[in-house]
Design a protein around this motif. Structure first.
Motif, short mmCIF file in Angstrom:
data_model
loop_
_atom_site.label_atom_id
_atom_site.label_comp_id
_atom_site.label_asym_id
_atom_site.label_seq_id
_atom_site.Cartn_x
_atom_site.Cartn_y
_atom_site.Cartn_z
N GLY A 34 0.79 -1.22 0.00
CA GLY A 34 0.00 0.00 0.00
C GLY A 34 0.82 1.28 0.00
N VAL A 35 2.10 1.18 -0.36
CA VAL A 35 2.97 2.35 -0.41
C VAL A 35 2.63 3.15 -1.66
CG1 VAL A 35 5.37 3.13 -0.58
CG2 VAL A 35 4.80 1.15 0.84
N PRO A 36 2.41 4.45 -1.54
CA PRO A 36 2.08 5.25 -2.73
C PRO A 36 3.24 5.25 -3.74
CG PRO A 36 1.77 6.54 -0.72
CD PRO A 36 2.43 5.25 -0.33
N VAL A 37 2.89 5.25 -5.00
CA VAL A 37 3.88 5.36 -6.07
C VAL A 37 4.22 6.83 -6.23
CG1 VAL A 37 4.35 5.01 -8.52
CG2 VAL A 37 3.01 3.32 -7.25
N THR A 38 5.50 7.14 -6.07
CA THR A 38 5.96 8.53 -6.22
C THR A 38 7.17 8.57 -7.13
OG1 THR A 38 7.48 8.44 -4.34
CG2 THR A 38 5.20 9.12 -3.87
N ARG A 39 7.39 9.74 -7.69
CA ARG A 39 8.57 9.96 -8.51
C ARG A 39 9.83 9.71 -7.69
NH1 ARG A 39 9.22 12.44 -13.25
NH2 ARG A 39 11.22 13.39 -13.71
N GLU A 40 9.82 10.19 -6.45
CA GLU A 40 10.99 10.02 -5.58
C GLU A 40 11.25 8.54 -5.27
OE1 GLU A 40 8.42 12.17 -4.92
OE2 GLU A 40 9.51 13.97 -5.55
N GLY A 41 10.17 7.79 -5.05
CA GLY A 41 10.33 6.36 -4.79
C GLY A 41 10.91 5.62 -5.99
N LEU A 42 10.42 5.95 -7.17
CA LEU A 42 10.96 5.35 -8.39
C LEU A 42 12.41 5.75 -8.59
CD1 LEU A 42 10.67 3.66 -10.94
CD2 LEU A 42 9.69 5.68 -12.07
N ALA A 43 12.73 7.01 -8.33
CA ALA A 43 14.11 7.49 -8.48
C ALA A 43 15.04 6.74 -7.54
CB ALA A 43 14.18 8.99 -8.22
N GLU A 44 14.60 6.52 -6.32
CA GLU A 44 15.43 5.81 -5.34
C GLU A 44 15.66 4.36 -5.75
OE1 GLU A 44 17.87 5.23 -2.17
OE2 GLU A 44 17.07 7.13 -2.89
N GLU A 45 14.59 3.67 -6.14
CA GLU A 45 14.72 2.27 -6.58
C GLU A 45 15.62 2.17 -7.81
OE1 GLU A 45 14.00 -0.75 -5.53
OE2 GLU A 45 13.09 0.06 -3.72
N ALA A 46 15.42 3.04 -8.77
CA ALA A 46 16.23 3.01 -10.00
C ALA A 46 17.68 3.35 -9.68
CB ALA A 46 15.66 3.98 -11.03
N SER A 47 17.89 4.27 -8.75
CA SER A 47 19.24 4.65 -8.35
C SER A 47 19.98 3.45 -7.77
CB SER A 47 19.17 5.78 -7.31
OG SER A 47 20.45 6.09 -6.81
N ILE A 48 19.30 2.71 -6.91
CA ILE A 48 19.91 1.52 -6.30
C ILE A 48 20.18 0.46 -7.37
CG2 ILE A 48 19.47 -0.41 -4.73
CD1 ILE A 48 17.83 1.68 -3.04
N ALA A 49 19.19 0.21 -8.22
CA ALA A 49 19.32 -0.85 -9.24
C ALA A 49 20.40 -0.53 -10.27
CB ALA A 49 17.98 -1.05 -9.93
N LEU A 50 20.51 0.75 -10.63
CA LEU A 50 21.46 1.13 -11.68
C LEU A 50 22.82 1.59 -11.15
CD1 LEU A 50 18.97 3.07 -13.95
CD2 LEU A 50 20.12 0.93 -14.54
N GLY A 51 22.88 1.87 -9.85
CA GLY A 51 24.13 2.38 -9.28
C GLY A 51 24.45 3.78 -9.76
N ARG A 52 23.41 4.58 -9.95
CA ARG A 52 23.56 5.96 -10.42
C ARG A 52 22.89 6.90 -9.43
NH1 ARG A 52 21.73 5.70 -16.78
NH2 ARG A 52 23.04 3.95 -17.40
N THR A 53 23.08 8.19 -9.65
CA THR A 53 22.35 9.16 -8.83
C THR A 53 20.87 9.05 -9.17
OG1 THR A 53 22.45 10.95 -10.45
CG2 THR A 53 24.31 10.78 -8.89
N PRO A 54 19.99 9.46 -8.26
CA PRO A 54 18.57 9.40 -8.57
C PRO A 54 18.20 10.17 -9.84
CG PRO A 54 18.85 9.71 -6.22
CD PRO A 54 20.22 9.83 -6.85
#
Length: 74
Positions: A34-54
């Motif tokens: 039930g966690v809301p989908v946010t731009r910041e949440g996607l940026a954080e997940e993608a940052s971790i997965a890609l090893g890049r800045t958000p």
């Protein structure tokens, strides 16, 4: 409305796999926890997965989305 059917990829790209994993993690969290989908949440997940800045990670997500025919995230 019928579901969109994705084409089967002919090659595996680690960058695309990381973006897919990030997007699915965000969707899973939204559906299961039930966690809301946010731009910041996607940026954080993608940052971790890609090893890049958000910011850089979101650019990569946006490029992939556009390649797949999805409107820009910006």
């Amino acid at each position: 409305m019928e579901p969109v059917r994705a084409a089967t990829p002919t090659t595996t790209d680690p960058g695309h796999d990381a973006i897919t994993a990030a997007a699915l993690a965000v969707v899973r969290r939204a559906l299961v926890e039930g966690v809301p989908v946010t731009r910041e949440g996607l940026a954080e997940e993608a940052s971790i997965a890609l090893g890049r800045t958000p910011e850089d990670a979101l650019l990569a997500v946006d490029a992939t989305a556009q390649r797949l025919g999805i409107s820009s995230l910006g």
